[in-house]
Scaffold this motif. Structure first.
Motif, PDB file in Angstrom:
ATOM      1  N   LYS A  35       0.812  -1.215   0.000  1.00 58.39           N
ATOM      2  CA  LYS A  35       0.000   0.000   0.000  1.00 58.39           C
ATOM      3  C   LYS A  35       0.849   1.270   0.000  1.00 58.39           C
ATOM      4  N   GLU A  36       2.168   1.104   0.112  1.00 59.96           N
ATOM      5  CA  GLU A  36       3.067   2.265   0.157  1.00 59.96           C
ATOM      6  C   GLU A  36       2.875   3.181  -1.055  1.00 59.96           C
ATOM      7  N   ARG A  37       2.630   2.576  -2.196  1.00 58.04           N
ATOM      8  CA  ARG A  37       2.494   3.346  -3.432  1.00 58.04           C
ATOM      9  C   ARG A  37       1.260   4.250  -3.438  1.00 58.04           C
ATOM     10  N   LEU A  38       0.321   3.984  -2.516  1.00 54.33           N
ATOM     11  CA  LEU A  38      -0.892   4.801  -2.435  1.00 54.33           C
ATOM     12  C   LEU A  38      -0.640   6.142  -1.737  1.00 54.33           C
ATOM     13  N   LYS A  39       0.548   6.292  -1.169  1.00 53.55           N
ATOM     14  CA  LYS A  39       0.854   7.551  -0.485  1.00 53.55           C
ATOM     15  C   LYS A  39       0.919   8.726  -1.456  1.00 53.55           C
ATOM     16  N   TYR A  40       1.438   8.480  -2.644  1.00 52.60           N
ATOM     17  CA  TYR A  40       1.541   9.586  -3.600  1.00 52.60           C
ATOM     18  C   TYR A  40       0.181  10.171  -3.993  1.00 52.60           C
ATOM     19  N   PRO A  41      -0.840   9.345  -4.266  1.00 45.52           N
ATOM     20  CA  PRO A  41      -2.159   9.934  -4.523  1.00 45.52           C
ATOM     21  C   PRO A  41      -2.683  10.755  -3.344  1.00 45.52           C
ATOM     22  N   LEU A  42      -2.397  10.309  -2.109  1.00 47.17           N
ATOM     23  CA  LEU A  42      -2.810  11.095  -0.946  1.00 47.17           C
ATOM     24  C   LEU A  42      -2.072  12.432  -0.908  1.00 47.17           C
ATOM     25  N   LEU A  43      -0.792  12.399  -1.214  1.00 44.01           N
ATOM     26  CA  LEU A  43      -0.010  13.634  -1.227  1.00 44.01           C
ATOM     27  C   LEU A  43      -0.504  14.578  -2.322  1.00 44.01           C
ATOM     28  N   ARG A  44      -0.889  14.007  -3.457  1.00 50.10           N
ATOM     29  CA  ARG A  44      -1.428  14.849  -4.535  1.00 50.10           C
ATOM     30  C   ARG A  44      -2.775  15.448  -4.129  1.00 50.10           C
ATOM     31  N   THR A  45      -3.533  14.698  -3.340  1.00 52.25           N
ATOM     32  CA  THR A  45      -4.792  15.235  -2.820  1.00 52.25           C
ATOM     33  C   THR A  45      -4.516  16.428  -1.900  1.00 52.25           C
ATOM     34  N   LEU A  46      -3.539  16.281  -1.023  1.00 56.73           N
ATOM     35  CA  LEU A  46      -3.151  17.399  -0.155  1.00 56.73           C
ATOM     36  C   LEU A  46      -2.717  18.608  -0.978  1.00 56.73           C
ATOM     37  N   THR A  73       3.296  10.812  -9.948  1.00 57.28           N
ATOM     38  CA  THR A  73       2.614  11.281 -11.161  1.00 57.28           C
ATOM     39  C   THR A  73       1.628  12.409 -10.834  1.00 57.28           C
ATOM     40  N   GLY A  74       1.773  13.525 -11.526  1.00 57.17           N
ATOM     41  CA  GLY A  74       0.849  14.645 -11.335  1.00 57.17           C
ATOM     42  C   GLY A  74       1.132  15.505 -10.123  1.00 57.17           C
ATOM     43  N   LEU A  75       2.090  15.111  -9.286  1.00 58.19           N
ATOM     44  CA  LEU A  75       2.347  15.863  -8.056  1.00 58.19           C
ATOM     45  C   LEU A  75       2.936  17.238  -8.350  1.00 58.19           C
ATOM     46  N   ALA A  76       3.890  17.308  -9.272  1.00 57.11           N
ATOM     47  CA  ALA A  76       4.503  18.597  -9.601  1.00 57.11           C
ATOM     48  C   ALA A  76       3.460  19.573 -10.115  1.00 57.11           C
ATOM     49  N   THR A  77       2.586  19.105 -10.989  1.00 57.50           N
ATOM     50  CA  THR A  77       1.538  19.972 -11.544  1.00 57.50           C
ATOM     51  C   THR A  77       0.615  20.475 -10.446  1.00 57.50           C
ATOM     52  N   ALA A  78       0.255  19.580  -9.521  1.00 55.00           N
ATOM     53  CA  ALA A  78      -0.632  19.961  -8.424  1.00 55.00           C
ATOM     54  C   ALA A  78       0.022  20.999  -7.518  1.00 55.00           C
ATOM     55  N   ILE A  79       1.305  20.813  -7.226  1.00 60.88           N
ATOM     56  CA  ILE A  79       2.015  21.755  -6.354  1.00 60.88           C
ATOM     57  C   ILE A  79       2.188  23.098  -7.047  1.00 60.88           C
ATOM     58  N   VAL A  80       2.584  23.076  -8.312  1.00 64.68           N
ATOM     59  CA  VAL A  80       2.772  24.321  -9.067  1.00 64.68           C
ATOM     60  C   VAL A  80       1.478  25.121  -9.127  1.00 64.68           C
ATOM     61  N   SER A  81       0.344  24.442  -9.241  1.00 62.85           N
ATOM     62  CA  SER A  81      -0.943  25.140  -9.349  1.00 62.85           C
ATOM     63  C   SER A  81      -1.331  25.865  -8.065  1.00 62.85           C
TER      64      SER A  81
END
Length: 265
Positions: A35-46, A73-81
Motif C-alpha cells: 500500500k506504500e504506493r498509495l501515499k503519492y495519490p494522498l499527497l497529490r490530494t493534499l 505522477t501529477g504531483l509537480a503539476t498539483a504543487i505548481v498550481s
C-alpha cells in the motif's frame, strides 16, 4: 493515463475541506508494504487543497516521511498550481536526499517559483552544483536509454539557463546531443538567449524541421539573431510550409505538403 485515482482526487479536492487534511495526516503512516504506493495519490490530494494548513502537512510528509514506493505522477503539476504556497518547500527540499522522481518534482517547482518571482535566483545559488549534478545524471539516462523516463527536460533546461554560468552552459552544450529534437530546440534557444554560440549544423537541424521551423524563425527574429537562421529555410514558401504543417498536425501529422504554385496580386 487518467485513472480512478485522478477522478477521486478531483472530487475530493473540489470541496477544499480541511477535514481531508486531518484524515490524510492520521492515516498516511498506516499505508505500508504494497500500500506504500498509495501515499503519492494522498499527497497529490493534499497538494490540491490550497491552504497553508494543507501545505504544512504536505511539507512534513514529503520531506520527513516520503513514500517508499510508487511514483509522484501529477504531483509537480498539483504543487505548481498552488502558486505561492509552493514556496514553503524551499530550501529544505534541496537540502536532503530525494528519489530521482522527487528531484524532478522539485526542479519543476523551483523553476516555476523562479519564473514567478516567489523564489529568488540567489536562493538557489548554494544548490547549483547539486542541481547540475542531478541534471547531468538525468540527461545521461535519457541519452543512453533513448528515453524521456526519469527526467523533466524543460524545467531542467530553463533552470540551467537561469544560472547563466559557464558550468551550466557546458552541460547545456552536452544536452544538444539529445536524440529528441524538442529537447535540442529548447537548449538551442536558451543558449542563444544567454549569448552562447551554437554550431551551425545544430541550428540547421532545428530549422529543417517543419514543426519547429516557424517558431524558431520567430524566436531568432525577436532576439535580433535572424542572421543565424539558414537562408534556404527563410523563404516565404518554407515558412508557409511550416505554418501549414503545424495547423494540419492538430489532427494528424501530414506525411507530405505539396507546393502547387505562386499567386501575385
Amino acid at each position: 493515463g487518467y485513472c480512478t485515482h485522478d477522478v477521486l482526487i478531483e472530487v475530493v479536492t473540489a470541496f477544499q475541506d480541511e477535514s481531508t487534511v486531518s484524515f490524510i495526516q492520521q492515516h498516511y503512516a498506516s499505508l505500508t508494504g504494497e500500500k506504500e504506493r498509495l501515499k503519492y495519490p494522498l499527497l497529490r490530494t493534499l497538494a490540491g487543497i490550497k491552504t497553508e494548513a494543507a501545505y504544512a502537512v504536505l511539507k512534513k510528509l514529503l520531506l520527513q516521511q516520503p513514500p517508499g514506493g510508487g511514483t509522484p505522477t501529477g504531483l509537480a503539476t498539483a504543487i505548481v498550481s498552488s502558486g505561492k504556497l509552493s514556496r514553503v518547500f524551499f530550501p529544505e527540499a534541496l537540502e536532503q536526499k530525494n528519489s530521482e522522481a522527487m528531484d524532478d518534482v522539485w526542479t519543476i517547482v523551483a523553476n516555476n517559483l523562479a519564473d514567478s518571482g516567489w523564489l529568488q535566483l540567489q536562493e538557489l545559488v548554494p544548490y547549483k552544483e547539486v542541481l547540475r549534478a542531478q541534471a547531468a545524471a538525468r540527461f545521461e539516462t535519457h541519452r543512453s536509454t533513448r528515453s524521456n523516463a526519469a527526467w523533466a527536460p524543460y524545467s531542467t533546461i530553463y533552470l540551467l539557463g537561469k544560472f547563466n554560468d559557464a558550468p551550466s552552459h557546458a552541460l547545456l552544450q552536452q544536452m544538444l546531443k539529445s536524440h529528441e529534437l524538442n529537447v535540442v530546440r529548447e537548449v538551442v534557444e536558451v543558449l542563444l538567449k544567454n549569448g552562447q554560440a551554437v554550431d551551425a549544423k545544430t541550428i540547421e537541424k532545428v530549422a529543417a524541421d517543419r514543426y519547429y521551423r516557424l517558431g524558431f524563425y520567430s524566436f531568432l527574429k525577436e532576439e535580433g539573431k535572424l542572421a543565424l537562421f539558414p537562408t534556404k529555410y527563410a523563404t516565404q514558401q518554407s515558412l508557409t510550409e511550416s505554418e501549414l504543417f503545424i495547423y494540419a498536425s492538430d489532427d494528424e501529422e501530414p506525411s507530405k505538403i505539396t507546393f502547387i504554385g505562386e499567386r501575385t496580386g
